[in-house]
Design a protein around this motif. Structure first.
Motif, short mmCIF file in Angstrom:
data_model
loop_
_atom_site.label_atom_id
_atom_site.label_comp_id
_atom_site.label_asym_id
_atom_site.label_seq_id
_atom_site.Cartn_x
_atom_site.Cartn_y
_atom_site.Cartn_z
N ASN A 205 -82.36 96.01 -77.84
CA ASN A 205 -83.63 95.99 -77.08
C ASN A 205 -83.42 95.92 -75.57
O ASN A 205 -84.36 95.58 -74.84
N LYS A 206 -82.23 96.26 -75.09
CA LYS A 206 -81.93 96.16 -73.66
C LYS A 206 -81.36 97.47 -73.12
O LYS A 206 -80.68 98.20 -73.84
N ILE A 207 -81.65 97.73 -71.84
CA ILE A 207 -81.06 98.89 -71.17
C ILE A 207 -81.01 98.59 -69.67
O ILE A 207 -81.85 97.84 -69.15
N ALA A 208 -80.03 99.14 -69.00
CA ALA A 208 -79.89 98.92 -67.56
C ALA A 208 -80.41 100.12 -66.78
O ALA A 208 -80.24 101.28 -67.19
N PHE A 209 -81.07 99.83 -65.65
CA PHE A 209 -81.53 100.87 -64.73
C PHE A 209 -81.35 100.31 -63.32
O PHE A 209 -81.85 99.24 -63.00
N LEU A 210 -80.62 101.05 -62.48
CA LEU A 210 -80.23 100.56 -61.16
C LEU A 210 -79.47 99.24 -61.35
O LEU A 210 -78.54 99.19 -62.14
N ASP A 211 -79.88 98.18 -60.67
CA ASP A 211 -79.21 96.88 -60.86
C ASP A 211 -80.12 95.92 -61.62
O ASP A 211 -80.09 94.71 -61.41
N VAL A 212 -80.93 96.49 -62.53
CA VAL A 212 -81.87 95.71 -63.32
C VAL A 212 -81.56 95.88 -64.81
O VAL A 212 -81.37 96.99 -65.28
N LEU A 213 -81.51 94.77 -65.53
CA LEU A 213 -81.38 94.81 -66.99
C LEU A 213 -82.76 94.56 -67.58
O LEU A 213 -83.36 93.51 -67.35
N ILE A 214 -83.26 95.55 -68.32
CA ILE A 214 -84.60 95.46 -68.89
C ILE A 214 -84.49 95.13 -70.37
O ILE A 214 -83.71 95.75 -71.10
N GLU A 215 -85.28 94.17 -70.81
CA GLU A 215 -85.29 93.78 -72.23
C GLU A 215 -86.70 93.95 -72.79
O GLU A 215 -87.67 93.48 -72.20
N ARG A 216 -86.78 94.60 -73.93
CA ARG A 216 -88.07 94.80 -74.61
C ARG A 216 -88.33 93.64 -75.54
O ARG A 216 -87.58 93.36 -76.46
N LYS A 217 -89.43 92.93 -75.32
CA LYS A 217 -89.79 91.77 -76.12
C LYS A 217 -90.59 92.20 -77.36
O LYS A 217 -91.17 93.28 -77.38
N PRO A 218 -90.65 91.35 -78.41
CA PRO A 218 -91.40 91.70 -79.63
C PRO A 218 -92.87 92.01 -79.39
O PRO A 218 -93.47 92.80 -80.14
N ASP A 219 -93.47 91.41 -78.36
CA ASP A 219 -94.89 91.66 -78.09
C ASP A 219 -95.12 92.91 -77.24
O ASP A 219 -96.25 93.20 -76.86
N GLY A 220 -94.03 93.65 -76.91
CA GLY A 220 -94.17 94.89 -76.14
C GLY A 220 -94.03 94.72 -74.64
O GLY A 220 -94.01 95.72 -73.91
N THR A 221 -93.93 93.50 -74.17
CA THR A 221 -93.73 93.29 -72.73
C THR A 221 -92.24 93.44 -72.40
O THR A 221 -91.38 93.43 -73.28
N LEU A 222 -91.95 93.58 -71.11
CA LEU A 222 -90.58 93.74 -70.66
C LEU A 222 -90.19 92.58 -69.75
O LEU A 222 -90.98 92.15 -68.91
N SER A 223 -88.99 92.09 -69.93
CA SER A 223 -88.45 91.09 -69.02
C SER A 223 -87.29 91.73 -68.26
O SER A 223 -86.65 92.66 -68.74
N THR A 224 -87.05 91.25 -67.06
CA THR A 224 -85.99 91.83 -66.22
C THR A 224 -85.08 90.74 -65.68
O THR A 224 -85.50 89.60 -65.47
#
Length: 231
Positions: A205-224
């Motif tokens: 549920n994670k992917i990196a873009f630029l210098d940010v690691l994005i995580e997809r949460k079960p409720d559909g929101t994203l944490s960085t």
């Protein structure tokens, strides 16, 4: 050459600010990501243009820039040059590159000087054109189009929603048939033979873009959070 490039960049800057998918920096991206709410069956992906700067097709990119200048109602407020004049000046700056290697002088045609600031602007214009063309092509082919597209130079972040991801998970197929991320990559690669793309799929549920690691949460929101490459 750089002085001419600086003049041309000032003329083209308003065009860059109007590009639909261009991401200004990590801070702007994080603000957008934290407001996203993904639907069920939505996954995170990224595409990366291979060797973008030396691969930008100069003649075709000049045609795109000229067309954008012709459509700009405010062009005459910042320069007396016509779109044709501007395109000719850009071509003068980038049509050939001269360098010395192994004590020999070399000249390359239609590759563009990598260190020239104008090439950054041209790369941004070409990437926006590529995305717009690929999205239109995907719609023609009835291919699932990405959402939440953000482009920073040669990197593209996006999300793709598909029933396939609900039924069989992210890596449900081993070929291009019915795999939305690969289908859209094919559309990207169809825009011009010189610019080819690689793709990356989310892991855990994670992917990196630029210098940010994005995580997809079960409720559909994203944490960085801050991301640093292992190197």
């Amino acid at each position: 050459q750089e002085k001419h490039a600086s003049l041309l960049n000032n003329i083209l800057k308003p065009l860059i600010q109007k590009l639909k998918y261009t991401c200004k920096n990590s801070f702007k991206f994080v603000k957008k990501a934290q407001k996203m709410k993904l639907k069920q069956g939505t996954k995170l992906f990224s595409y990366d243009a291979e060797a973008l700067f030396p691969s930008v097709p100069i003649p075709e990119c000049l045609h795109v820039i000229k067309q954008r200048l012709q459509e700009d109602p405010d062009l005459n407020k910042r320069t007396m040059l016509s779109p044709d004049d501007i395109a000719d000046l850009i071509n003068l700056c980038v049509k050939s590159t001269d360098f010395v290697f192994d004590q020999r002088h070399h000249t390359t045609e239609n590759l563009g000087p990598i260190g020239l600031s104008l090439m950054v602007t041209m790369a941004q214009m070409w990437m926006d054109h590529t995305i717009n063309t690929a999205v239109a092509l995907a719609k023609e082919k009835n291919v699932t189009t990405p959402e939440n597209i953000e482009v920073y130079m040669d990197d593209i972040f996006c999300t793709i929603t598909s029933r396939q991801y609900i039924r069989s998970g992210l890596r449900g197929t081993n070929n291009n048939n019915g795999n939305p991320v690969l289908d859209f990559k094919e559309c990207l690669n169809s825009v011009h033979p010189r610019v080819k793309f690689m793709h990356e799929e989310e892991e855990d549920n994670k992917i990196a873009f630029l210098d940010v690691l994005i995580e997809r949460k079960p409720d559909g929101t994203l944490s960085t959070q801050l991301y640093r490459k292992p190197t």
